[in-house]
Design a protein around this motif. Sequence first.
Motif, PDB file in Angstrom:
ATOM      1  N   GLN A  84       0.823  -1.212   0.000  1.00 60.02           N
ATOM      2  CA  GLN A  84       0.000   0.000   0.000  1.00 60.02           C
ATOM      3  C   GLN A  84       0.854   1.257   0.000  1.00 60.02           C
ATOM      4  OE1 GLN A  84      -1.953  -1.256   3.450  1.00 60.02           O
ATOM      5  NE2 GLN A  84      -3.613  -2.301   2.363  1.00 60.02           N
ATOM      6  N   GLU A  85       1.967   1.241   0.721  1.00 59.91           N
ATOM      7  CA  GLU A  85       2.844   2.421   0.750  1.00 59.91           C
ATOM      8  C   GLU A  85       3.511   2.639  -0.609  1.00 59.91           C
ATOM      9  OE1 GLU A  85       4.905   5.779   2.158  1.00 59.91           O
ATOM     10  OE2 GLU A  85       3.069   4.774   2.786  1.00 59.91           O
ATOM     11  N   ARG A 111       0.879   4.076  -2.821  1.00 60.14           N
ATOM     12  CA  ARG A 111       0.580   5.445  -2.431  1.00 60.14           C
ATOM     13  C   ARG A 111       1.671   6.396  -2.917  1.00 60.14           C
ATOM     14  NH1 ARG A 111       1.954   9.325   0.665  1.00 60.14           N
ATOM     15  NH2 ARG A 111       3.640   8.208   1.678  1.00 60.14           N
ATOM     16  N   LYS A 146       1.288   6.948  -6.592  1.00 58.57           N
ATOM     17  CA  LYS A 146       0.153   7.834  -6.882  1.00 58.57           C
ATOM     18  C   LYS A 146       0.507   9.304  -6.651  1.00 58.57           C
ATOM     19  CE  LYS A 146      -3.530   5.407  -8.014  1.00 58.57           C
ATOM     20  NZ  LYS A 146      -4.306   5.658  -9.200  1.00 58.57           N
ATOM     21  N   THR A 147       1.468   9.595  -5.774  1.00 59.14           N
ATOM     22  CA  THR A 147       1.853  10.989  -5.526  1.00 59.14           C
ATOM     23  C   THR A 147       2.585  11.613  -6.707  1.00 59.14           C
ATOM     24  OG1 THR A 147       3.967  10.392  -4.485  1.00 59.14           O
ATOM     25  CG2 THR A 147       2.041  10.594  -3.030  1.00 59.14           C
TER      26      THR A 147
END
Length: 143
Positions: free
Chosen positions: A96-97, A100, A103-104
């Motif tokens: 998930q990290e 994430r 996605k940034t």
Amino acid sequence: MYEHPFIYGRQGPPRTVLYPGYYSNLTSHSVFADSMLYCPYTYYRQFPEVDPTLFKQSAEEMRILMKDASLILAKLADSREFTKKVMAAAQASNDQEVERLLKTTGIQSKVKATFNPDGLNLHLEASVKGSKSSILTIALRWR
């Protein structure tokens, strides 16, 4: 010349039949001769009319995926700190990290990251009308 041992359904010594335009040294035992001189299909195959709509939409979605891939690769290539964060999260098996962080970078498409001790695999997906139409996979090594 084509020698055929069973001409007119009667077995006997090979008879010679001349087929104009073909090789004269072919024998009845030659697979090449049989395939060349006999073709059971005398019709032409009819293809349905093509509809390029989905193909075109898939290409448009792939264009977006390529832009997103370019954003991710630019961020990974330009920022040592960002690359270090992604690698650390991947080594800790924190899916998930990693996603994430990716996605940034400003991407629009769905991204799934898989990793192993040798590197990172990114799978970017786009869909048209609810079905996957384009998938772009990027493999990056870090070891």
